[in-house]
Write a protein that holds these residues in place. Sequence first.
Motif, short mmCIF file in Angstrom:
data_model
loop_
_atom_site.label_atom_id
_atom_site.label_comp_id
_atom_site.label_asym_id
_atom_site.label_seq_id
_atom_site.Cartn_x
_atom_site.Cartn_y
_atom_site.Cartn_z
N LEU A 131 0.79 -1.30 -0.08
CA LEU A 131 0.09 -0.21 0.01
C LEU A 131 0.78 1.18 -0.20
N GLU A 132 1.87 1.10 0.63
CA GLU A 132 2.84 2.24 0.41
C GLU A 132 3.53 2.52 -0.56
N SER A 133 3.87 1.57 -1.33
CA SER A 133 4.28 1.82 -2.75
C SER A 133 3.48 2.15 -3.50
N PHE A 134 1.99 1.75 -3.45
CA PHE A 134 0.92 2.30 -4.60
C PHE A 134 0.64 3.94 -4.15
N LEU A 135 0.78 3.97 -2.96
CA LEU A 135 0.34 5.65 -2.49
C LEU A 135 1.25 6.48 -3.06
N ALA A 136 2.75 5.99 -2.88
CA ALA A 136 3.72 6.83 -3.53
C ALA A 136 3.81 7.21 -4.95
N GLU A 137 3.40 6.02 -5.76
CA GLU A 137 3.34 6.33 -7.12
C GLU A 137 2.09 7.01 -7.46
N ALA A 138 0.79 6.72 -6.73
CA ALA A 138 -0.30 7.51 -6.82
C ALA A 138 -0.06 9.09 -6.57
N THR A 139 0.51 9.22 -5.45
CA THR A 139 0.67 10.66 -5.29
C THR A 139 1.40 11.43 -6.18
N VAL A 140 2.63 10.98 -6.79
CA VAL A 140 3.37 11.48 -7.67
C VAL A 140 2.60 11.74 -9.03
N ALA A 141 1.73 10.94 -9.27
CA ALA A 141 1.06 10.97 -10.64
C ALA A 141 -0.12 12.09 -10.35
N PHE A 142 -0.85 12.08 -9.43
CA PHE A 142 -1.82 12.99 -8.75
C PHE A 142 -1.28 14.48 -8.79
N GLU A 143 -0.05 14.54 -8.23
CA GLU A 143 0.48 15.85 -8.20
C GLU A 143 0.72 16.42 -9.40
N ALA A 144 1.24 15.66 -10.28
CA ALA A 144 1.55 15.93 -11.63
C ALA A 144 0.13 16.44 -12.51
N GLN A 145 -0.97 15.74 -12.00
CA GLN A 145 -2.06 16.14 -12.93
C GLN A 145 -3.08 17.22 -12.18
N GLU A 146 -2.60 17.39 -10.92
CA GLU A 146 -3.17 18.65 -10.19
C GLU A 146 -2.23 19.86 -10.72
N SER A 147 -1.04 19.69 -10.68
CA SER A 147 -0.35 21.02 -11.47
C SER A 147 -0.74 21.32 -12.73
N ALA A 148 -1.04 20.19 -13.68
CA ALA A 148 -1.38 20.41 -14.97
C ALA A 148 -2.67 21.04 -15.07
N ALA A 149 -3.55 20.89 -14.18
CA ALA A 149 -4.95 21.24 -14.14
C ALA A 149 -5.04 22.84 -13.57
N ALA A 150 -4.01 23.09 -12.72
CA ALA A 150 -3.81 24.43 -12.35
C ALA A 150 -3.35 25.18 -13.44
N GLU A 151 -2.41 24.83 -13.88
CA GLU A 151 -1.86 25.45 -15.26
C GLU A 151 -2.69 25.71 -16.43
N MET A 152 -3.68 24.85 -16.46
CA MET A 152 -4.75 24.94 -17.57
C MET A 152 -5.70 25.98 -17.14
N ARG A 153 -5.93 26.26 -15.80
CA ARG A 153 -7.05 26.99 -15.39
C ARG A 153 -6.36 28.29 -15.48
N SER A 154 -5.10 28.65 -15.04
CA SER A 154 -4.42 29.87 -15.10
C SER A 154 -4.17 30.30 -16.82
N ALA A 155 -3.83 29.46 -17.74
CA ALA A 155 -3.82 29.72 -19.06
C ALA A 155 -5.08 30.08 -19.65
N PHE A 156 -6.18 29.51 -19.22
CA PHE A 156 -7.60 29.99 -19.40
C PHE A 156 -7.92 31.39 -19.23
N ALA A 157 -7.66 31.40 -17.97
CA ALA A 157 -8.10 32.76 -17.63
C ALA A 157 -7.24 33.87 -18.32
N SER A 158 -6.07 33.68 -18.63
CA SER A 158 -5.20 34.40 -19.27
C SER A 158 -5.95 34.82 -20.75
N LEU A 159 -6.34 33.70 -21.42
CA LEU A 159 -6.88 33.67 -22.50
C LEU A 159 -8.24 34.50 -22.66
N LEU A 160 -9.06 34.53 -21.79
CA LEU A 160 -10.02 35.12 -21.50
C LEU A 160 -10.05 36.75 -21.25
#
Length: 208
Positions: A131-160
């Motif tokens: 479970l520790e191994s799964f959580l470590a990998e899942a956390t890395v993947a989630f943080e990458a997706q979370e960062s990408a989503a935040a960048e997308m929202r910022s870029a869209f706000a700039s576009l608007l």
Amino acid sequence: SFDGNTSLLQILVRKLDEKQPEILDVANDMAEIGAAAALDVKDIFAEVNELSAKLATVREELARARGEAEMELEQLGKQNAAGAEADQHEADEEDKENRTDSMPSQPSPASGAEKQTAAGTGVAQSFCTALESFLAEATVAFEAQESAAAEMRSAFASLLAYTGEAEGCSLAEFFGSLSEFLALLAKTREAEEAKRQRETRRAAAAAA
């Protein structure tokens, strides 16, 4: 329009075709507009929040499993210590009764209950490790997706802001309107090209 029959878009297409025809190919550079129109920032961040909540649940489960494994390990240690003490006491009593025996008494083997407890503790620890191994990998993947989503929202706000659209405009509204405009632009360009070809043929026929 100036004649009541020509739209502003038709005039725009004609002028661009004369001066900068490459601009009319802009739709080729925006092939993903249709897909973007099907997205929504709120839906994306709702999924991000849901994933965050699920990861939090996994962390809680891991903490619970760790606690149980530690308790079982502590209990096993106490059982082993008690068993060793009892075995030593029994051995001492046998030694007192059999002073002439040259072979020292041996501790009795672990009981079935003790073996079962040890096996269960090993399974619990293996579960925690997995479970520790799964959580470590899942956390890395989630943080990458979370960062990408935040960048997308910022870029869209700039576009608007760049296009002068309201802050509350959604992805579907913005890209949906843009997709409709590009489709209309392409249709108008085709109509103007067909009209120009007809006029060319008409002029050629008149000259003949």
